[in-house]
Design an enzyme around this catalytic site. Sequence first.
Site, mmCIF file in Angstrom:
data_model
loop_
_atom_site.group_PDB
_atom_site.id
_atom_site.type_symbol
_atom_site.label_atom_id
_atom_site.label_comp_id
_atom_site.label_asym_id
_atom_site.label_seq_id
_atom_site.Cartn_x
_atom_site.Cartn_y
_atom_site.Cartn_z
ATOM 1 N N HIS A 52 0.833 -1.291 -0.087
ATOM 2 C CA HIS A 52 0.014 0.037 0.036
ATOM 3 C C HIS A 52 0.843 1.313 0.059
ATOM 4 O O HIS A 52 0.414 2.116 -0.574
ATOM 5 C CB HIS A 52 -1.005 -0.056 1.437
ATOM 6 C CG HIS A 52 -1.788 -1.268 1.344
ATOM 7 N ND1 HIS A 52 -2.473 -1.604 2.478
ATOM 8 C CD2 HIS A 52 -2.253 -2.062 0.433
ATOM 9 C CE1 HIS A 52 -3.184 -2.622 2.369
ATOM 10 N NE2 HIS A 52 -2.899 -3.074 0.895
ATOM 11 N N HIS A 236 -0.316 -11.151 -5.083
ATOM 12 C CA HIS A 236 0.891 -10.609 -4.833
ATOM 13 C C HIS A 236 2.043 -11.757 -5.499
ATOM 14 O O HIS A 236 3.078 -11.199 -6.349
ATOM 15 C CB HIS A 236 1.376 -10.332 -3.266
ATOM 16 C CG HIS A 236 0.471 -9.508 -2.598
ATOM 17 N ND1 HIS A 236 0.460 -8.064 -2.923
ATOM 18 C CD2 HIS A 236 -0.390 -9.464 -1.742
ATOM 19 C CE1 HIS A 236 -0.441 -7.503 -2.200
ATOM 20 N NE2 HIS A 236 -1.045 -8.542 -1.552
#
Length: 278
Positions: A52, A236
């Site tokens: 993030h 991811h």
Amino acid sequence: MRIHPAPPDAGIVFRRVDAGAEIRALWTSTCESSLSTVLSNGEGVRIGTIEHLMAALAGCGIDNAIVELDGPEVPIMDGSAAPFFYMMERAGIVPQDAARRAVKILKPVSVAENGASAALLPEYGFSMSFEIDYDNPLIRRQDISLSFEPGTFETELAPARTFGLIDDLPRLQAAGFALGGSLDNAVVVSGSQVLNEGGLRYTDEFVRHKLLDAVGDLYLAGAPIIGHFRGLRSGHALTRRLLATLFADPNAWCETMMTELDEFGAMAWPQAESLASA
């Protein structure tokens, strides 16, 4: 966490002040982790949940910065990139006397596993698309496509929060994940209901957050990407594999310098930039 200015070509560097270690934010410094992106120096020092913050750095167009931490994980904040993005904007961003480098995609590159896939395709500018498909009556199938222009990251992606299904929580916590998870830092779904007060920030916040994660993971290329990213139920690990596959083929990419014609908005200023202060 503190974020400090850095000179041109320093890149994004994470510094563990408690462990006396520095790790540059590159895909080559990542280690296996399915639920977040984790950096490792190969000697036992790790920095977790960087995606993030990396997305916010990409969205702000920051090429060079030192991220100083006194522990093994970036603060989760509200589960989105918005708090990081707005704090960096308030701190100020300084153009540097250096051209901004970019990674240009020259031919399609893709990876796939267990019905999920991720690809990078040649394209002028930077755009992304993503599709998710959950066996949940609220989430189900969602698809999004974005072309990045000035303000796109701030309005379309930064506020999108990480999410989870309440039925998965016991299993995750038993495995050592989501130990600090709460309604303050994630969207929690129970059946067809969102348990968070105020509900969703977007009707399709779930797929937007997956795209946000991909923005952060792609910034581990060490420079902005000129091309199109397409994710299909990927995460991811698959995005990191995609970068490894890309850089393993010298005919699939080239390094180029940004110009005024590279209209990516905040994600592609022609000059390198660093944080003024934080």
